[in-house]
Motif scaffolding. Structure first.
Motif, PDB file in Angstrom:
ATOM      1  N   ARG A   3       0.825  -1.217   0.000  1.00 44.81           N
ATOM      2  CA  ARG A   3       0.000   0.000   0.000  1.00 44.81           C
ATOM      3  C   ARG A   3       0.856   1.262   0.000  1.00 44.81           C
ATOM      4  N   ALA A   4       1.764   1.348   0.963  1.00 44.18           N
ATOM      5  CA  ALA A   4       2.596   2.549   1.060  1.00 44.18           C
ATOM      6  C   ALA A   4       3.571   2.632  -0.109  1.00 44.18           C
ATOM      7  N   GLY A   5       4.055   1.475  -0.564  1.00 43.91           N
ATOM      8  CA  GLY A   5       4.999   1.477  -1.679  1.00 43.91           C
ATOM      9  C   GLY A   5       4.378   1.988  -2.968  1.00 43.91           C
ATOM     10  N   THR A   6       3.126   1.619  -3.219  1.00 43.36           N
ATOM     11  CA  THR A   6       2.438   2.112  -4.413  1.00 43.36           C
ATOM     12  C   THR A   6       2.249   3.624  -4.341  1.00 43.36           C
ATOM     13  N   ALA A   7       1.861   4.118  -3.160  1.00 40.15           N
ATOM     14  CA  ALA A   7       1.714   5.569  -2.980  1.00 40.15           C
ATOM     15  C   ALA A   7       3.053   6.281  -3.154  1.00 40.15           C
ATOM     16  N   LEU A   8       4.131   5.642  -2.716  1.00 47.27           N
ATOM     17  CA  LEU A   8       5.470   6.206  -2.863  1.00 47.27           C
ATOM     18  C   LEU A   8       5.806   6.424  -4.335  1.00 47.27           C
ATOM     19  N   ALA A   9       5.571   5.405  -5.161  1.00 48.62           N
ATOM     20  CA  ALA A   9       5.901   5.494  -6.582  1.00 48.62           C
ATOM     21  C   ALA A   9       5.101   6.600  -7.268  1.00 48.62           C
ATOM     22  N   LEU A  10       3.813   6.690  -6.947  1.00 52.13           N
ATOM     23  CA  LEU A  10       2.950   7.692  -7.586  1.00 52.13           C
ATOM     24  C   LEU A  10       3.341   9.111  -7.191  1.00 52.13           C
ATOM     25  N   THR A  11       3.518   9.350  -5.906  1.00 45.91           N
ATOM     26  CA  THR A  11       3.820  10.713  -5.456  1.00 45.91           C
ATOM     27  C   THR A  11       5.205  11.165  -5.903  1.00 45.91           C
ATOM     28  N   PHE A  12       6.149  10.211  -6.052  1.00 47.26           N
ATOM     29  CA  PHE A  12       7.467  10.611  -6.540  1.00 47.26           C
ATOM     30  C   PHE A  12       7.363  11.175  -7.953  1.00 47.26           C
ATOM     31  N   ALA A  13       6.617  10.497  -8.822  1.00 47.37           N
ATOM     32  CA  ALA A  13       6.468  10.983 -10.186  1.00 47.37           C
ATOM     33  C   ALA A  13       5.820  12.371 -10.215  1.00 47.37           C
ATOM     34  N   LEU A  14       4.901  12.619  -9.282  1.00 49.79           N
ATOM     35  CA  LEU A  14       4.190  13.893  -9.259  1.00 49.79           C
ATOM     36  C   LEU A  14       5.042  15.062  -8.771  1.00 49.79           C
ATOM     37  N   ILE A  15       6.119  14.777  -8.023  1.00 47.56           N
ATOM     38  CA  ILE A  15       6.985  15.856  -7.538  1.00 47.56           C
ATOM     39  C   ILE A  15       7.455  16.737  -8.693  1.00 47.56           C
ATOM     40  N   LEU A  51      13.133  21.019 -18.067  1.00 50.01           N
ATOM     41  CA  LEU A  51      11.947  20.744 -17.269  1.00 50.01           C
ATOM     42  C   LEU A  51      11.298  19.434 -17.710  1.00 50.01           C
ATOM     43  N   ALA A  52      11.200  19.219 -19.022  1.00 50.55           N
ATOM     44  CA  ALA A  52      10.651  17.962 -19.537  1.00 50.55           C
ATOM     45  C   ALA A  52      11.522  16.783 -19.129  1.00 50.55           C
ATOM     46  N   GLY A  53      12.823  17.005 -19.064  1.00 52.27           N
ATOM     47  CA  GLY A  53      13.732  15.947 -18.651  1.00 52.27           C
ATOM     48  C   GLY A  53      13.451  15.477 -17.242  1.00 52.27           C
ATOM     49  N   TYR A  54      13.200  16.411 -16.340  1.00 57.30           N
ATOM     50  CA  TYR A  54      12.892  16.043 -14.962  1.00 57.30           C
ATOM     51  C   TYR A  54      11.540  15.333 -14.868  1.00 57.30           C
ATOM     52  N   ARG A  55      10.589  15.745 -15.686  1.00 55.18           N
ATOM     53  CA  ARG A  55       9.283  15.101 -15.638  1.00 55.18           C
ATOM     54  C   ARG A  55       9.346  13.656 -16.128  1.00 55.18           C
ATOM     55  N   VAL A  56      10.070  13.418 -17.190  1.00 58.64           N
ATOM     56  CA  VAL A  56      10.229  12.047 -17.677  1.00 58.64           C
ATOM     57  C   VAL A  56      10.999  11.213 -16.659  1.00 58.64           C
ATOM     58  N   MET A  57      12.021  11.801 -16.075  1.00 58.91           N
ATOM     59  CA  MET A  57      12.790  11.095 -15.051  1.00 58.91           C
ATOM     60  C   MET A  57      11.902  10.699 -13.874  1.00 58.91           C
ATOM     61  N   GLY A  58      10.981  11.585 -13.476  1.00 56.44           N
ATOM     62  CA  GLY A  58      10.095  11.278 -12.370  1.00 56.44           C
ATOM     63  C   GLY A  58       9.239  10.050 -12.634  1.00 56.44           C
ATOM     64  N   VAL A  59       8.716   9.935 -13.852  1.00 60.83           N
ATOM     65  CA  VAL A  59       7.915   8.765 -14.217  1.00 60.83           C
ATOM     66  C   VAL A  59       8.792   7.512 -14.247  1.00 60.83           C
ATOM     67  N   TYR A  60       9.964   7.637 -14.818  1.00 62.86           N
ATOM     68  CA  TYR A  60      10.897   6.499 -14.902  1.00 62.86           C
ATOM     69  C   TYR A  60      11.267   5.974 -13.514  1.00 62.86           C
ATOM     70  N   ILE A  61      11.626   6.870 -12.611  1.00 58.12           N
ATOM     71  CA  ILE A  61      12.002   6.440 -11.264  1.00 58.12           C
ATOM     72  C   ILE A  61      10.793   5.895 -10.518  1.00 58.12           C
ATOM     73  N   GLY A  62       9.611   6.449 -10.767  1.00 59.58           N
ATOM     74  CA  GLY A  62       8.397   5.908 -10.151  1.00 59.58           C
ATOM     75  C   GLY A  62       8.186   4.447 -10.523  1.00 59.58           C
ATOM     76  N   LEU A  63       8.448   4.103 -11.768  1.00 59.51           N
ATOM     77  CA  LEU A  63       8.313   2.713 -12.208  1.00 59.51           C
ATOM     78  C   LEU A  63       9.372   1.825 -11.556  1.00 59.51           C
ATOM     79  N   VAL A  64      10.583   2.341 -11.407  1.00 60.22           N
ATOM     80  CA  VAL A  64      11.636   1.584 -10.720  1.00 60.22           C
ATOM     81  C   VAL A  64      11.225   1.301  -9.275  1.00 60.22           C
ATOM     82  N   LEU A  65      10.683   2.307  -8.608  1.00 57.65           N
ATOM     83  CA  LEU A  65      10.210   2.124  -7.235  1.00 57.65           C
ATOM     84  C   LEU A  65       9.148   1.034  -7.167  1.00 57.65           C
TER      85      LEU A  65
END
Length: 473
Positions: free
Chosen positions: A99-111, A194-208
């Protein structure tokens, strides 16, 4: 009252235990994909994202990076207390992982998905989402770190379990820390930073998410040797945990070292762009810092078997501190010399992860054996709060050093820096972490639980027994 010497506590009595299966060891270790990634990427990229993409002043950026993590210092013991009292057919701790891990991945991408202007709104978005992400991480990390003390009662088995975990941790840190800047730079070259950071956020969210699901599924057959949940209020339990001399010493050591490592992580991007004249220096410097762990982690485990965990931790700390001081050579602009110094840091960093992670379950298990109450979650809650504080203090300290040096923030990362800022980058990356690590030795020398009498002999196995306890019954 401090705990009795390890040799006279009930935990010192030999207890027949079965080794953990390789499946459980690997499954548990996968959780380090999430902890390693989240422990690395924000410290590596969030400060430069604020100063060199959103244009936030260095001093304010340091505060913004610190505050959400400071919240976790209060939240982590609460998360530990809640997981101690949890009851579930899937295990006391496992539901929190999913539960918490899924929320972690989602909120990281949103940062990194928020507005870029005005500056106050962009900075506010980062703080709020980072706060939500840090809160989700607390409820993932605390139960996850609490599990080893309940999965096995064997002193040596915990070291083996931590060796698996640290090996995966090193891979996760290497993968996320090396590739996250590459993603940012590659997308920035094609579109915008800025786009680079946004794509990175999604990528790291998937890794999480990979680490979260792997740990949840991989530990479904893990043993549970937990004892009764503690009675009393959270404040009372924290007071009892704080009375453990060995825990205080171990925690203080780890917090100081986490602050030092956090400062170095925060400085990688600044050192690469302002001190080293080499393409891709940020990724190469990070790889030089982490890659040695893949080689030396098994050697640190062997050191622990022959010399003890405390002695191993002291040796690793020496490598960590000396290497940190040597990285000042980066001010000369010599990339090879900086990479070599980072590799020395990496040797120490591997041991500075293996040993405290293996020593913490010893402290918690010793307390449970003496009291008959399971305060593992409280111990790990305080522990992860300390780790979080250290990793938050590191970038905060580095950001303040930048501010004192007159670092110039910008929205495109191309501002020309004064000589004082260049010196501040080098000092904040080297001598400041080295000083914190040297101070940690004072506390590590106070740890006394690493006694041979504490070690529970591993069970003898006949030639026809397999690595899987279920199959060997």
């Amino acid at each position: 009252m401090d705990p009795e010497p390890a040799g006279v506590t009930p935990s010192a009595a030999p207890t027949p235990v079965e080794p953990l299966s390789p499946t459980v060891r690997r499954g548990y270790a996968l959780g380090s994909v999430a902890t390693g990634t989240f422990g690395t990427v924000p410290g590596l990229l969030l400060l430069p994202y604020l100063t060199d993409t959103l244009g936030v002043a260095a001093g304010l950026a340091a505060v913004l990076v610190f505050l959400p993590k400071a919240w976790d210092v209060l939240l982590n013991p609460v998360a530990g207390r809640i997981s101690d009292r949890s009851v579930s057919p899937r295990g006391r701790r496992r539901p929190f992982l999913l539960r918490a891990g899924t929320a972690l991945a989602l909120t990281f991408a949103l940062i990194f998905a928020g507005p870029s202007a005005p500056v106050w709104l962009a900075a506010g978005w980062v703080v709020v989402l980072f706060l939500a992400c840090a809160s989700a991480y607390a409820f993932f990390q605390v139960p996850y770190v609490a599990m080893p003390a309940e999965m096995t009662l064997d002193y040596g088995e915990r070291t083996r379990l931590m060796t698996w975990r640290v090996a995966v941790l090193a891979l996760a840190i290497l993968l996320s820390g090396a590739t996250a800047p590459l993603v940012v730079n590659a997308v920035a070259d094609a579109w915008s930073r800025l786009a680079g950071y946004r794509v990175m956020g999604v990528y790291i969210g998937l890794v999480l998410l990979v680490g979260v699901i792997g740990a949840y599924r991989g530990t479904r057959d893990a043993p549970d040797h937990g004892v009764a949940s503690p009675s009393g209020t959270t404040r009372e339990q924290l007071r009892l945990v704080a009375q453990s001399r060995d825990f205080r010493a171990l925690l203080t050591t780890f917090v100081l070292q986490a602050a030092g490592v956090g400062a170095m992580l925060a400085g990688v991007a600044y050192v690469a762009s302002n001190l080293l004249d080499a393409g891709g220096a940020d990724s190469i410097l990070f790889v030089a810092f982490v890659a040695p762990a893949l080689v030396v982690t098994p050697l640190w485990e062997r050191f622990a078997r022959t010399r003890g965990k405390r002695a191993g931790y002291l040796a690793a700390t020496a490598f960590l501190g000396v290497g940190a001081a040597c990285t000042f050579v980066a001010i000369s602009g010599s990339a090879p010399a900086a990479y070599a110094a980072a590799a020395i840091v990496g040797i120490g960093y591997a041991g500075a992860q293996v040993f405290p992670m293996a020593m913490l379950p010893d402290v918690a298990a010793d307390d449970a054996a003496r009291t008959g109450q399971n305060r593992t979650g409280v111990f790990t809650g305080v522990w992860t709060a300390g780790e979080t504080l250290g990793l938050a203090l590191g970038p905060g300290i580095f950001g303040l050093v930048l501010a004192l040096g007159g670092y110039v923030s910008s929205r495109d990362g191309t501002a020309e820096q004064p000589d004082s800022a260049i010196t501040a980058i080098a000092v904040g990356f080297s001598f400041v972490p080295a000083a914190l690590i040297a101070l940690s030795v004072v506390w590590l020398l106070r740890y006394r639980l690493d006694d041979r009498a504490l070690r529970v002999p591993a069970p003898r196995r006949t030639p026809d027994q397999t690595d899987d306890p279920k199959e060997s019954r």
